[in-house]
Design a protein around this motif. Structure first.
Motif, PDB file in Angstrom:
ATOM      1  N   ARG A  38       0.285  -0.770  -8.741  1.00  0.00           N
ATOM      2  CA  ARG A  38       0.037  -2.177  -9.040  1.00  0.00           C
ATOM      3  C   ARG A  38      -0.235  -2.391 -10.526  1.00  0.00           C
ATOM      4  N   LEU A  39      -0.976  -1.472 -11.124  1.00  0.00           N
ATOM      5  CA  LEU A  39      -1.281  -1.603 -12.543  1.00  0.00           C
ATOM      6  C   LEU A  39      -0.028  -1.454 -13.409  1.00  0.00           C
ATOM      7  N   THR A  49      -1.776   3.618  -4.866  1.00  0.00           N
ATOM      8  CA  THR A  49      -1.634   2.175  -4.648  1.00  0.00           C
ATOM      9  C   THR A  49      -2.011   1.386  -5.897  1.00  0.00           C
ATOM     10  N   TYR A  50      -3.171   1.705  -6.479  1.00  0.00           N
ATOM     11  CA  TYR A  50      -3.620   0.934  -7.638  1.00  0.00           C
ATOM     12  C   TYR A  50      -2.877   1.325  -8.911  1.00  0.00           C
ATOM     13  N   CYS A  81      -0.621   5.171 -16.390  1.00  0.00           N
ATOM     14  CA  CYS A  81      -0.510   4.895 -14.955  1.00  0.00           C
ATOM     15  C   CYS A  81       0.824   5.382 -14.402  1.00  0.00           C
ATOM     16  N   GLU A 117       0.828  -1.203   0.000  1.00  0.00           N
ATOM     17  CA  GLU A 117       0.000   0.000   0.000  1.00  0.00           C
ATOM     18  C   GLU A 117       0.863   1.254   0.000  1.00  0.00           C
TER      19      GLU A 117
END
Length: 257
Positions: free
Chosen positions: A142-143, A138-139, A194, A121
């Protein structure tokens, strides 16, 4: 009519050859961008002086397993750091334990992001786990780790379908290859978006010092170039397959008539 048919076959063959070359180049570019550490680069005016002022603790903390986002980002700022999808690197004096101001012999130290780091996180205040989770960062993080592998996987699967099409001596399966390359291009485009968004959000939390300049590196540029190549390959695959299928149907109807 046979000469016309031969001309059409050559046209489709040329389109497929160009599409395959574009697909191969985009795959190489994508693999190279994933495996290199120059997605983003920080340029400091005098990294050796910064090491001297801040002490060896900067790079010692940088290589520590307990280094949080705030700690290693500060080191990246001060030591001509570079960041990839898998690793972060800083430039430090080669003989750091015996460093003296006249020394100019520098070396690059890199630390890999572990798998847990990739899914860890991100916090609203980088490095402060009591500040709460920053869901956007966070996302995005990850992406940017997952999308390049999805993109490569789609292109490899598309290549297998293309080989099957060659074995069957049919262009029609090339439509699936084109669709997969189009989806791969979307994934690569999503990866670039991203990464840019993640860097901008990080710099809002941790602004660049006045004497530090940041810029996107050549690894990032390879990913940017890979996306349009994938889209062009997809367009050629789909065009060749659909047009050949349509003209084959017309030819069949002509023969029946």
């Amino acid at each position: 009519y046979s000469s016309k048919g031969a001309m059409m076959d050559n046209r489709f063959a040329t389109a497929l050859v160009i599409a395959c070359v574009l697909s191969l180049i985009s795959t190489i570019y994508m693999a190279a961008s994933i495996g290199t550490d120059f997605w983003y680069e920080y340029h400091t005016l005098s990294p050796a002086e910064n090491i001297s002022e801040a002490g060896r603790s900067i790079w010692e903390e940088f290589i520590s397993e307990e280094a949080d986002e705030n700690t290693y980002t500060y080191a990246l700022f001060r030591c001509n750091g570079t960041v990839g999808l898998w690793r972060r690197c800083i430039t430090v004096p080669k003989n750091s334990h015996w460093y003296s101001p006249p020394e100019t012999d520098m070396t690059t130290n890199c630390i890999s992001f572990s798998l847990s780091d990739q899914f860890m996180e991100k916090y609203i205040e980088p490095g402060n786990h009591n500040s709460g989770t920053d869901l956007n960062r966070t996302y995005l993080w990850r992406l940017q780790f997952l999308l390049p592998f999805v993109s490569l996987g789609l292109m490899c699967f598309g290549a297998l379908i293309g080989l099957c099409a060659c074995a069957c001596r049919s262009l029609y399966p090339a439509i699936a290859t084109g669709v997969l390359h189009f989806l791969a291009g979307l994934c690569t485009l999503g990866l670039v978006g991203c990464y840019v968004a993640g860097i901008e959000l990080l710099h809002q939390k941790l602004p660049l010092p006045a004497d530090v300049r940041g810029e996107f590196g050549w690894s990032f540029c390879l990913a940017c170039v890979s996306a349009p190549l994938q889209f062009m390959a997809a367009a050629l695959f789909i065009w060749a397959a659909r047009t050949n299928r349509k003209e084959f149907t017309l030819l069949k109807a002509y023969r029946v008539a």
